[in-house]
Design an enzyme around this catalytic site. Structure first.
Site, PDB file in Angstrom:
ATOM      1  N   ASP A  88       0.863  -1.173   0.000  1.00 42.58           N
ATOM      2  CA  ASP A  88       0.000   0.000   0.000  1.00 42.58           C
ATOM      3  C   ASP A  88       0.908   1.234   0.000  1.00 42.58           C
ATOM      4  O   ASP A  88       1.947   1.249   0.666  1.00 42.58           O
ATOM      5  CB  ASP A  88      -0.857   0.050   1.262  1.00 42.58           C
ATOM      6  CG  ASP A  88      -2.001  -0.951   1.251  1.00 42.58           C
ATOM      7  OD1 ASP A  88      -2.021  -1.829   0.363  1.00 42.58           O
ATOM      8  OD2 ASP A  88      -2.873  -0.855   2.132  1.00 42.58           O
ATOM      9  N   HIS A 145       5.048  -7.265  -0.124  1.00 43.39           N
ATOM     10  CA  HIS A 145       4.711  -8.537  -0.756  1.00 43.39           C
ATOM     11  C   HIS A 145       5.405  -8.676  -2.109  1.00 43.39           C
ATOM     12  O   HIS A 145       5.999  -7.730  -2.625  1.00 43.39           O
ATOM     13  CB  HIS A 145       3.190  -8.646  -0.918  1.00 43.39           C
ATOM     14  CG  HIS A 145       2.459  -8.705   0.389  1.00 43.39           C
ATOM     15  ND1 HIS A 145       1.813  -9.832   0.837  1.00 43.39           N
ATOM     16  CD2 HIS A 145       2.277  -7.759   1.356  1.00 43.39           C
ATOM     17  CE1 HIS A 145       1.258  -9.592   2.021  1.00 43.39           C
ATOM     18  NE2 HIS A 145       1.526  -8.335   2.355  1.00 43.39           N
ATOM     19  N   SER A 246       8.287   3.861   5.119  1.00 38.69           N
ATOM     20  CA  SER A 246       9.447   3.918   4.252  1.00 38.69           C
ATOM     21  C   SER A 246       9.058   3.758   2.787  1.00 38.69           C
ATOM     22  O   SER A 246       7.964   4.137   2.387  1.00 38.69           O
ATOM     23  CB  SER A 246      10.481   2.879   4.657  1.00 38.69           C
ATOM     24  OG  SER A 246      11.733   3.252   4.159  1.00 38.69           O
TER      25      SER A 246
END
Length: 280
Positions: A88, A145, A246
């Site tokens: 995200d 991911h 980050s």
């Protein structure tokens, strides 16, 4: 104001502040962790209806920050025909790798070799390929991911600074993503070599991978590990997580991926959505 913000980061004890933030974020004192979590949710508008656990069940702030989502909260696009967003966040930069360089911001760039901690052989594989930089803001889901199937081939831990990685700092600090502390992960995939670089930032209390656990910042030496029979991942599998916000930079070889034309700078993306079309 932005110049003052950047100068303050140059003067601040970046690693000391990050260590202090890490200790606080790992505290199990119920009154402290609960207050931190509640104030953080209110300040950043964190969407907790997607979280797998209720707020009171997290033992530390870090456990909350790296929270899992409910099953089905991030449906995966068709990974046979598309590259998936690894996280995200928001598209910070996206485009081609030309002359061995990656765009950071207007009039600023850096080299792939620098990003990979001096690994020129791996950097050469990505010449003429594609990159995307995704910024994870404080409110975002902070697990990273796989954008495609892959087998881990090597990691390269690169010690460095801990500047903030928001848009203001990206505009104002030369070679930001090539000077901050980072972990470059290289995979063999059906798309050839594939890179996923997890970049640390100011008060980031750690980077963790599913195969080696939480990294402990150390010294000034680059640390490389090679895997002759590394772990295998399917598209959408978790590979790591950030303890506080980050950036992730993805790298692909030439002729393997075309980014979807509707993607633009600043676009919000969610883990698992299609961000590119596979060419092979």
């Amino acid at each position: 104001m932005s110049a003052l913000f950047i100068r303050a980061q140059h003067l601040a004890p970046q690693h000391g502040l990050s260590k202090l933030a890490g200790r606080i974020a790992d505290s199990r004192a119920p009154w402290l962790k609960q207050r931190l979590i509640e104030r953080f949710i209110a300040a950043y508008g964190v969407e907790m209806t997607e979280a797998a656990q209720p707020v009171e069940d997290y033992p530390t702030f870090n456990a909350f920050f790296t929270r899992a989502l409910k099953p089905g909260a991030r449906p995966l696009a068709d990974a046979d025909s598309h590259v998936l967003s690894p996280a995200d966040g928001a598209i910070s930069q996206i485009g081609p790798i030309a002359g061995g360089r990656i765009v950071q911001a207007k009039a600023r760039d850096y080299t792939v070799a620098e990003l990979l901690g001096g690994d020129t052989a791996s950097a050469a594989r990505f010449e003429g390929g594609r990159f995307v930089t995704i910024y994870l803001s404080p409110k975002d889901y902070h697990r990273v991911h796989m954008p495609a199937d892959g087998t881990l081939r090597a990691t390269r831990y690169v010690p460095g600074d801990l500047f903030s990685v928001n848009a203001v700092t990206a505009d104002g600090v030369e070679r930001l993503f090539a000077r901050n502390e980072r972990l470059a992960c290289l995979f063999d995939s059906p798309l050839g070599s594939m890179g996923s670089v997890m970049v640390g930032a100011m008060i980031v209390a750690g980077i963790e991978t599913v195969w080696s656990g939480r990294l402990q910042p150390h010294g000034k030496a680059v640390e490389q590990r090679s895997y002759s029979d590394g772990p295998k991942f399917a598209a959408g599998d978790e590979m790591g997580r950030f303890y506080l916000g980050s950036t992730v930079v993805l790298l692909f070889e030439p002729g393997r991926v075309d980014w979807l034309p509707e993607l633009a700078l600043g676009n919000a993306v969610r883990m698992g959505q299609a961000i590119g079309r596979r060419l092979t």
